[in-house]
Design a protein around this motif. Structure first.
Motif, short mmCIF file in Angstrom:
data_model
loop_
_atom_site.label_atom_id
_atom_site.label_comp_id
_atom_site.label_asym_id
_atom_site.label_seq_id
_atom_site.Cartn_x
_atom_site.Cartn_y
_atom_site.Cartn_z
N ARG A 2 0.70 -1.04 0.15
CA ARG A 2 0.05 0.27 -0.31
C ARG A 2 0.75 1.17 -0.17
O ARG A 2 1.39 1.63 0.85
N ASP A 37 -3.01 4.83 -1.74
CA ASP A 37 -3.84 4.28 -1.18
C ASP A 37 -4.24 5.01 0.16
O ASP A 37 -5.17 4.71 0.75
N VAL A 306 10.22 1.13 -8.46
CA VAL A 306 9.97 -0.27 -8.25
C VAL A 306 11.17 -1.21 -7.49
O VAL A 306 10.32 -1.74 -6.68
N ALA A 310 10.05 -2.57 -3.22
CA ALA A 310 9.98 -3.79 -3.49
C ALA A 310 11.15 -4.18 -2.26
O ALA A 310 10.48 -4.67 -1.33
N THR A 319 5.08 -3.00 4.31
CA THR A 319 4.31 -3.02 3.16
C THR A 319 3.76 -1.52 2.94
O THR A 319 2.34 -1.92 1.92
N PRO A 347 1.13 -0.45 -10.47
CA PRO A 347 0.40 -1.86 -10.65
C PRO A 347 1.48 -2.86 -11.24
O PRO A 347 1.68 -4.60 -10.84
N GLN A 348 3.21 -2.95 -10.41
CA GLN A 348 4.14 -3.35 -10.91
C GLN A 348 4.21 -3.88 -9.40
O GLN A 348 4.64 -5.02 -9.56
N LEU A 349 3.69 -2.97 -8.21
CA LEU A 349 4.12 -3.42 -6.87
C LEU A 349 3.27 -4.86 -6.35
O LEU A 349 2.99 -5.16 -5.05
N GLY A 350 1.66 -4.95 -7.34
CA GLY A 350 0.77 -5.35 -6.89
C GLY A 350 0.29 -5.40 -4.99
O GLY A 350 0.45 -4.11 -4.65
#
Length: 350
Positions: A2, A37, A306, A310, A319, A347-350
């Motif tokens: 998030r 978020d 990204v 990550a 997170t 979008p690449q982090l999920g």
């Protein structure tokens, strides 16, 4: 994962305070449009480092202007506020927003604020645990009295009660039926222990990197276990990592954007802080600090950002992220930065 924005309403050299606040509000509106978020709002007094003196007031405005995004304070400064007042405000925002409000609290600093608001140096040096515990009681009990310390009053009813049912509540809101989420800004082992003993998640500052944040999370878990917190509580604690994000087509371009703007803001903003008791204070070198932030946070191409987010999550177990997006000092650049964060990084982090 998030990802939210961290908004200081920073006043850059040559800008007016209204301009800084307009950029802050607009960046939050764009954050919702971009799919972020949360928006986390800082609070400062009497300095251009941040022109928002009341994070809960600005949170109320943004909750009214948005429909989905979570809005939190990062942080409301407890030593300069009455815990009951802050608790009432938090309950009100929690209930009227459908559970979209998070209350971040912290000690602040030994600034002249303590003199202006009449709380005194003891409130900063010794009074934070007492204030935090009274705030938590207000957010969890139907009636509250206080007979010791700075705050003494007869029993009164908690109105509105934050545990009331929330029509249309955000399904993703953490424990929405239990009242607003409370987070503690932690910068020292003592504050980590304080948060852990009460089972409260931490907000960790943008001035520290992954290794130190990982150590603080590990320390929090040890203290939480020692104080009897359940494995489920420990696992559920959603700590927040503050950082800086600047996205560009080339990594050097992103860094240069911040290096041109942030040192001037940092110098005039940090220089303006006045201690309440005249104590000497160590000042960060604005350029070196900006370079440090560019090195440890998501600053660069979308893929670099990204990978950086990550990696921080993998190293620390965190997170949730609150990323400063206004480091350019420019409104249009800030809006583009937020949109790219939403479109090319999330979008690449999920």
């Amino acid at each position: 994962m998030r990802v939210g924005s961290f908004v200081l309403a920073a006043q850059f050299p040559g800008q007016g305070q209204g301009e800084a606040l307009h950029r802050a509000v607009r960046s939050a509106e764009v954050a919702e449009e971009a799919g972020l978020d949360a928006v986390w709002l800082a609070e400062h007094h009497f300095v251009p480092y941040g022109t928002c003196p009341s994070a809960v007031t600005l949170a109320a405005l943004l909750l009214g202007r948005t429909r989905r995004i979570r809005v939190g304070t990062a942080v409301s400064v407890l030593p300069t506020a009455h815990p009951v007042t802050l608790g009432e405000q938090a309950a009100l925002l929690h209930l009227t927003s459908g559970g979209r409000f998070s209350l971040g609290v912290g000690r602040g600093g030994p600034w002249v604020d303590l003199e202006v608001f009449g709380s005194g140096l003891d409130a900063y040096e010794k009074g934070f645990p007492e204030s935090l515990d009274l705030l938590l009681r207000w957010l969890t009990e139907p009636r509250v009295a206080s007979g010791t310390g700075r705050f003494a009053f007869r029993e009164v009813a908690v109105v509105p009660r934050p545990q009331e049912a929330l029509p249309g509540a955000d399904a993703d809101a953490p424990d929405a039926s239990c009242g607003p989420e409370v987070i503690v800004a932690c910068t020292s082992p003592s504050s980590v222990r304080l948060a852990a003993e009460r089972g409260l998640p931490m907000l960790l500052g943008m001035h520290v990197g992954d290794e130190e944040k990982a150590e603080m999370v590990a320390l929090w878990r040890r203290h939480a276990r020692a104080s009897g917190r359940t494995p489920e509580e420990i696992h559920r604690a959603a700590h927040v990592s503050a950082g800086v994000a600047q996205i560009a087509d080339r990594r050097l371009e992103a860094a240069e954007t911040l290096q041109k703007a942030m040192p001037g803001w940092l110098k005039q903003g940090l220089d303006a802080h006045v201690t309440v008791d005249g104590r000497a204070r160590a000042m960060r070198d604005p350029l070196a600090y900006t370079e440090l932030l560019c090195g440890i946070h998501p600053v660069g191409t979308p893929q670099v950002c990204v990978d950086r987010i990550a990696a921080t999550s993998e190293r620390t177990g965190i997170t949730r992220f609150a990323l400063l997006v206004e480091g350019s000092g420019d409104l249009s650049t800030t809006e583009e930065n937020v949109r790219r964060l939403g479109a090319e990084v999330l979008p690449q982090l999920g």
